[in-house]
Structures are given as structure tokens and as C-alpha cells.
Design an enzyme around this catalytic site. Structure first.
Site, PDB file in Angstrom:
ATOM      1  N   TYR A  54      35.856  -1.846 -57.323  1.00  0.00           N
ATOM      2  CA  TYR A  54      34.674  -2.631 -56.996  1.00  0.00           C
ATOM      3  C   TYR A  54      34.643  -2.899 -55.495  1.00  0.00           C
ATOM      4  O   TYR A  54      35.418  -3.696 -54.965  1.00  0.00           O
ATOM      5  CB  TYR A  54      34.663  -3.952 -57.761  1.00  0.00           C
ATOM      6  CG  TYR A  54      34.591  -3.823 -59.260  1.00  0.00           C
ATOM      7  CD1 TYR A  54      34.265  -2.616 -59.878  1.00  0.00           C
ATOM      8  CD2 TYR A  54      34.855  -4.912 -60.081  1.00  0.00           C
ATOM      9  CE1 TYR A  54      34.213  -2.500 -61.259  1.00  0.00           C
ATOM     10  CE2 TYR A  54      34.792  -4.811 -61.467  1.00  0.00           C
ATOM     11  CZ  TYR A  54      34.479  -3.597 -62.048  1.00  0.00           C
ATOM     12  OH  TYR A  54      34.429  -3.489 -63.420  1.00  0.00           O
ATOM     13  N   LEU A 208      24.690  -8.942 -71.710  1.00  0.00           N
ATOM     14  CA  LEU A 208      23.270  -9.266 -71.499  1.00  0.00           C
ATOM     15  C   LEU A 208      22.494  -8.054 -70.992  1.00  0.00           C
ATOM     16  O   LEU A 208      21.378  -8.195 -70.492  1.00  0.00           O
ATOM     17  CB  LEU A 208      23.130 -10.439 -70.519  1.00  0.00           C
ATOM     18  CG  LEU A 208      23.806 -11.741 -70.955  1.00  0.00           C
ATOM     19  CD1 LEU A 208      23.598 -12.827 -69.902  1.00  0.00           C
ATOM     20  CD2 LEU A 208      23.279 -12.204 -72.306  1.00  0.00           C
ATOM     21  N   ALA A 209      23.085  -6.882 -71.142  1.00  0.00           N
ATOM     22  CA  ALA A 209      22.435  -5.627 -70.731  1.00  0.00           C
ATOM     23  C   ALA A 209      21.920  -5.724 -69.306  1.00  0.00           C
ATOM     24  O   ALA A 209      20.765  -5.401 -69.000  1.00  0.00           O
ATOM     25  CB  ALA A 209      21.306  -5.265 -71.697  1.00  0.00           C
ATOM     26  N   GLY A 284      28.191 -11.688 -65.557  1.00  0.00           N
ATOM     27  CA  GLY A 284      28.117 -11.645 -64.109  1.00  0.00           C
ATOM     28  C   GLY A 284      27.250 -12.818 -63.678  1.00  0.00           C
ATOM     29  O   GLY A 284      26.442 -13.321 -64.455  1.00  0.00           O
ATOM     30  N   GLN A 290      23.677 -20.026 -63.553  1.00  0.00           N
ATOM     31  CA  GLN A 290      23.688 -19.006 -64.606  1.00  0.00           C
ATOM     32  C   GLN A 290      24.916 -19.172 -65.499  1.00  0.00           C
ATOM     33  O   GLN A 290      24.845 -18.972 -66.716  1.00  0.00           O
ATOM     34  CB  GLN A 290      23.679 -17.618 -63.980  1.00  0.00           C
ATOM     35  CG  GLN A 290      22.392 -17.284 -63.232  1.00  0.00           C
ATOM     36  CD  GLN A 290      22.490 -15.979 -62.464  1.00  0.00           C
ATOM     37  OE1 GLN A 290      23.554 -15.623 -61.949  1.00  0.00           O
ATOM     38  NE2 GLN A 290      21.390 -15.255 -62.372  1.00  0.00           N
TER      39      GLN A 290
END
Length: 324
Positions: A54, A208-209, A284, A290
């Protein structure tokens, strides 16, 4: 927060994990990333997932820096090895050389003495699985890693590796990290049954695609300008979900969630966690809020009738396969 055992191991991880793919060290400012990590920890998340690949190690550095102020025993860090980390022929894959060297490099970037979970980011067709398993076992014996896992391995690959580990009395693989959400469900047929038999738990990514299962993307409407799908740095996967059938199905799921006094994201996470073999779902986050919204999913128990309603809606996309 609630916690589950990682496969058949004694390690307990939060049902919601915080990941750093496509975000930390890339599209999210370091300070915001640290704020998200601190909020996650505050809310009881003890499981943090990253990878050496990453942003060429930058995500590991951000995570390691953010966690420095906490007691090391209070959190679980997972990272990975496989993808290229240089231009040389041995700077990739699952050879003993690459695994050992990259473990040391990840420890340095994380600024930690050990990695809780070290995962093979993909299967390596060019390296005997025996070589990979022995290298991982040596790292456990050396105390550099505590557990080993894999990511996106097939049922057959998991079966073979687990069988060899048992035969040779090696430290067993404890987890697999596949994509899994309401749209992509391939692991239900073979991967989960094989994993259950061999003691591996699933650490699912993209539950959550990539944001599609939050309801923010609408059929026949433009993509919101501030969304992940509009960001060229992070939209490599999400655009594959932009099918009118998928978005129409998501709209129906969103209505169902609202009728049951929850956010679609919470419904989707609770649906993912309904499977006992799912040890944790990786979210994420580009904002602490969130995380606050998503962690509420662990307190949601889906009734049988609600699951049936969800399955009825999902029938419309049973034959949908995202292009990768």
C-alpha cells in the site's frame, strides 16, 4: 465493540477492523488518517490491517506512527507480503527470500517488534507452497510474527496449505482475507466450508463494496464529485460495480434499511457478520464520523425475516460478476 476469535486461534479481534488500502499514505492526509485510527481505537476497534504494497510502505508508516501511543498488547496489526516492492526479480512473490526480507522491512516501517498477523497477499504460482509455509513457520518461531494467514486464496489452495501444515506440524494458517459483500459472494460456495474445516476465519475486505453499499450512488445519476468513485487514485475497483441492476438493487436495500431504522452501511455490515466464519469485516474511512456510524453494526442482529427480505432483493443480481 464485540470481538471474535480469529479462526480456531486464541486471538480475539474486533468484529470491525480498520484498513488502510487506497486511503492512508495516499488519498487521505496523514493527520486525518491518524485521527481515524485514534477514533477507531477509542471505539474499541483493536484490529488494524495494512500491507507493504500500500503506497510502497507509506500506509504501514502512517499506521505505525498513529499506534505508538498505545500499549502494544492492546491492538492487533496485520500486514501482508507478495506484491512487488522493487524492480528486482526477487522483490516480489512468496519466496523465502522475499518473505523474510519484507517482514523485516515491514517491522521497520511499523516501528514494532512483532507483527500479529502476517498474510500472503495472493497465492504465488511460481513458488512451492512448502517453501512459503516453512518461511512463515520460521518467522513465528523467531517471534517476528505471531500468526500467519492468506488473502484471496482459493479453496483448493487453502486445503493444500492447511494439509501440509498439519502433516509437518507447522504453525497453522489462521485466516483468509477475501473480498465479500452483498454483491460479491463467491466465498460462500467453497472457501468458507474449506476454511471452517481447516480452522481459518475470514477477514473480509470491501464489505461495503467500496462505498456502493452506503447508498450514495444512484442509478441514472452523476457520481458525486467528492466521492471515492470520482477520485482517480481510488476508483479502480468501485467503477466495476456501476451497473444499473446493481444500483437499482442497492436503492431497494437502502429503502429496506431505512424502514428498519438503520443506515444501509450498517445493514450491509451486519449482513456480512451474520456468517460465523467471518471473524472481522475491514472498513475504510476518510473521516472519523464514518467509523462511528459503521461500528454500530455490531449491535444489529438481523432477524430471519429480514435476511429473507435481503436475499429476495439480491436475487436480481445473483448472476452479476464485477469486471476485474
Amino acid at each position: 465493540m464485540k470481538y471474535r476469535r480469529l479462526g480456531n486461534s486464541g486471538l480475539k479481534v474486533s468484529e470491525i477492523a480498520l484498513g488502510s488500502w487506497l486511503t492512508y499514505g495516499k488519498s487521505v492526509e496523514d493527520q486525518t488518517a491518524e485521527d481515524c485510527i485514534h477514533k477507531a481505537y477509542e471505539l474499541g476497534i483493536n484490529f488494524f490491517d495494512t500491507a507493504n504494497a500500500y503506497e510502497s510502505g507509506e500506509a504501514e508508516k502512517v499506521l505505525g506512527q498513529a499506534l505508538q501511543g498505545y500499549e502494544r498488547s492492546s491492538y492487533v496489526v496485520a500486514t501482508k507480503v507478495f506484491f512487488p516492492m522493487g524492480a528486482g526479480p526477487n522483490d516480489r512473490g512468496l519466496s523465502r527470500k522475499h518473505i523474510i526480507e519484507q517482514c523485516d522491512a515491514s517491522l521497520k516501517r511499523l516501528n514494532m517488534d512483532y507483527i500479529d498477523l502476517y498474510q500472503c497477499h495472493r497465492f504465488d504460482e511460481e513458488v512451492p507452497v512448502e517453501e512459503t509455509l516453512l518461511a512463515l513457520d520460521d518467522l513465528v518461531k523467531q517471534g517476528k510474527i505471531l500468526y500467519a494467514g492468506v488473502s484471496e486464496w482459493t479453496a483448493a489452495q487453502i486445503e493444500k496449505a492447511s494439509g501440509l501444515s498439519k502433516e509437518w506440524r507447522l504453525h497453522p494458517l489462521v485466516s483468509n482475507q477475501p473480498i465479500y459483500n452483498m454483491i460479491e459472494r463467491y466465498i460462500e460456495d467453497e472457501v468458507i466450508p474449506v476454511s471452517e474445516r481447516n480452522g481459518l476465519g475470514q477477514i473480509v475486505f470491501s464489505p461495503l463494496a467500496q462505498g456502493v453499499l452506503t447508498g450514495k450512488y444512484k442509478p441514472n445519476q452523476d457520481i458525486p464529485s467528492n466521492s471515492r468513485a470520482a477520485n482517480d487514485a481510488t476508483n479502480m475497483i468501485i467503477n466495476s460495480y456501476f451497473d444499473e441492476r446493481v444500483l437499482s438493487t442497492v436503492e431497494k436495500l437502502n429503502t429496506l434499511a431505512e424502514n428498519n431504522d438503520m443506515k444501509l452501511s450498517q445493514l450491509a455490515l451486519a449482513w456480512t457478520l451474520r456468517k460465523p466464519n467471518v471473524s472481522s469485516a475491514i472498513i475504510g474511512a476518510s473521516r472519523p464520523s464514518q467509523i462511528e456510524e459503521n461500528v454500530k453494526a455490531v449491535d444489529i442482529t438481523l432477524t430471519d425475516n429480514l435476511v429473507k427480505e435481503i436475499e429476495s432483493i439480491l436475487e436480481a443480481i445473483n448472476d452479476f460478476h464485477p469486471v476485474r
